[in-house]
Design an enzyme around this catalytic site. Structure first.
Site, PDB file in Angstrom:
ATOM      1  CG  HIS A   1       0.541   2.027 -15.714  1.00  0.00           C
ATOM      2  ND1 HIS A   1       1.094   0.970 -15.009  1.00  0.00           N
ATOM      3  CD2 HIS A   1       1.590   2.781 -16.142  1.00  0.00           C
ATOM      4  CE1 HIS A   1       2.413   1.084 -15.015  1.00  0.00           C
ATOM      5  NE2 HIS A   1       2.736   2.173 -15.688  1.00  0.00           N
TER       6      HIS A   1
ATOM      7  CD  GLU B   1       9.383   4.362 -15.137  1.00  0.00           C
ATOM      8  OE1 GLU B   1       8.811   5.454 -15.250  1.00  0.00           O
ATOM      9  OE2 GLU B   1       8.968   3.322 -15.671  1.00  0.00           O
TER      10      GLU B   1
ATOM     11  CG  HIS C   1       4.589   6.779 -15.602  1.00  0.00           C
ATOM     12  ND1 HIS C   1       3.932   6.593 -16.808  1.00  0.00           N
ATOM     13  CD2 HIS C   1       5.027   5.552 -15.222  1.00  0.00           C
ATOM     14  CE1 HIS C   1       3.976   5.317 -17.133  1.00  0.00           C
ATOM     15  NE2 HIS C   1       4.630   4.668 -16.185  1.00  0.00           N
TER      16      HIS C   1
END
Length: 264
Positions: A141, A116, A139
């Site tokens: 989760h 990414e 980032h």
């Protein structure tokens, strides 16, 4: 040379620290999540000019605001639990080319950065182009926050923000700009990056529907803390629902009182 730079090593140490938090929180299954940190200001000219360890890799677009900048980036396919233990075995320093069209790995090992990376660099480029010194893109989760995005009513930014702000005063204080929402896009794509950049016009934290959450800022620990606080709010919300009632939440007056008290 790199290991002798105490400020740089301290910043890489913070990446390792936060990677460990993400793993122990249960937010980083397998190789889930990624971190990029602009470390240019921590490096000498000689360090920034270190020889490349592999051939340059083209970027999908010019990163005009990042020319010559250096980032520490977690590696593709690497587990956060291992980043926490050995960051340079599971991440690398990359340098953006002088024309902003490619990057190369300069230390310590030729660990390919997160898949990414183009998305991360696009966000860094946007933020820097607009005068925001947000050196961090994080980032991850979080289970509870992703769970909320499976509920259609929570895909409205105002409703989601108001709900989480109302669960605990600290959430209104620590995430003052509220939460942006990006409807589902395939992970790692430039479509996801462009949609996220649109939300970063107003927010520092963005939820990705059925995928995860992203935070930007000047300090990695602060980015983690913002997500952690949102997670606490979600846990309070779910705890009330599991007890059989809809949580009342803080009133508008109570939330407004925080704005004046904390100069939000």
């Amino acid at each position: 040379m790199i290991r002798d730079n105490k400020e740089l090593m301290a910043e890489v140490g913070r990446v390792a620290e936060v990677a460990g938090y993400l793993w122990t929180k249960g937010w980083a299954e397998r190789n889930g999540g990624n971190i990029s940190v602009n470390v240019t200001h921590l490096m000498s000219e000689d360090e920034k000019a270190l020889p490349a360890l592999a051939a340059p890799i083209a970027l999908p677009a010019e990163m005009a605001a990042l020319k010559g900048h250096v980032f520490f980036v977690t590696g593709t396919g690497k587990r956060m639990r291992y980043v926490a233990q050995a960051p340079f075995e599971n991440g690398s320093l990359i340098r953006i080319s002088a024309d902003g069209m490619s990057y190369e790995i300069i230390a310590e090992k030729p660990i390919p950065p997160t898949s990414e990376l183009p998305s991360h660099l696009s966000m860094h480029n946007y933020l820097r182009s607009n005068g925001r010194d947000s050196r961090i893109v994080l980032h991850t989760h979080p289970t509870d926050l992703i769970g909320l995005t499976h509920g259609p009513k929570f895909l409205d930014s105002e409703y989601l923000t108001r709900t989480l702000w109302a669960m605990i005063p600290e959430c209104r204080i620590i995430v003052p700009k509220g939460i942006g929402i990006v409807r589902y896009e395939i992970p790692g794509t430039m479509d996801l990056a462009r949609a996220t950049i649109k939300q970063l016009e107003k927010h520092d934290v963005v939820f990705w529907e059925k995928h995860g959450i992203l935070a930007v800022g000047e300090d990695l620990i602060e980015c983690f803390d913002a997500i952690d606080t949102l997670s606490k709010s979600a846990q309070i919300y779910f705890s009330a629902r599991m007890a059989g009632f809809e949580p009342e939440g803080m009133t508008d007056a109570q939330l407004d009182g925080l704005v004046d008290a904390f100069n939000l």
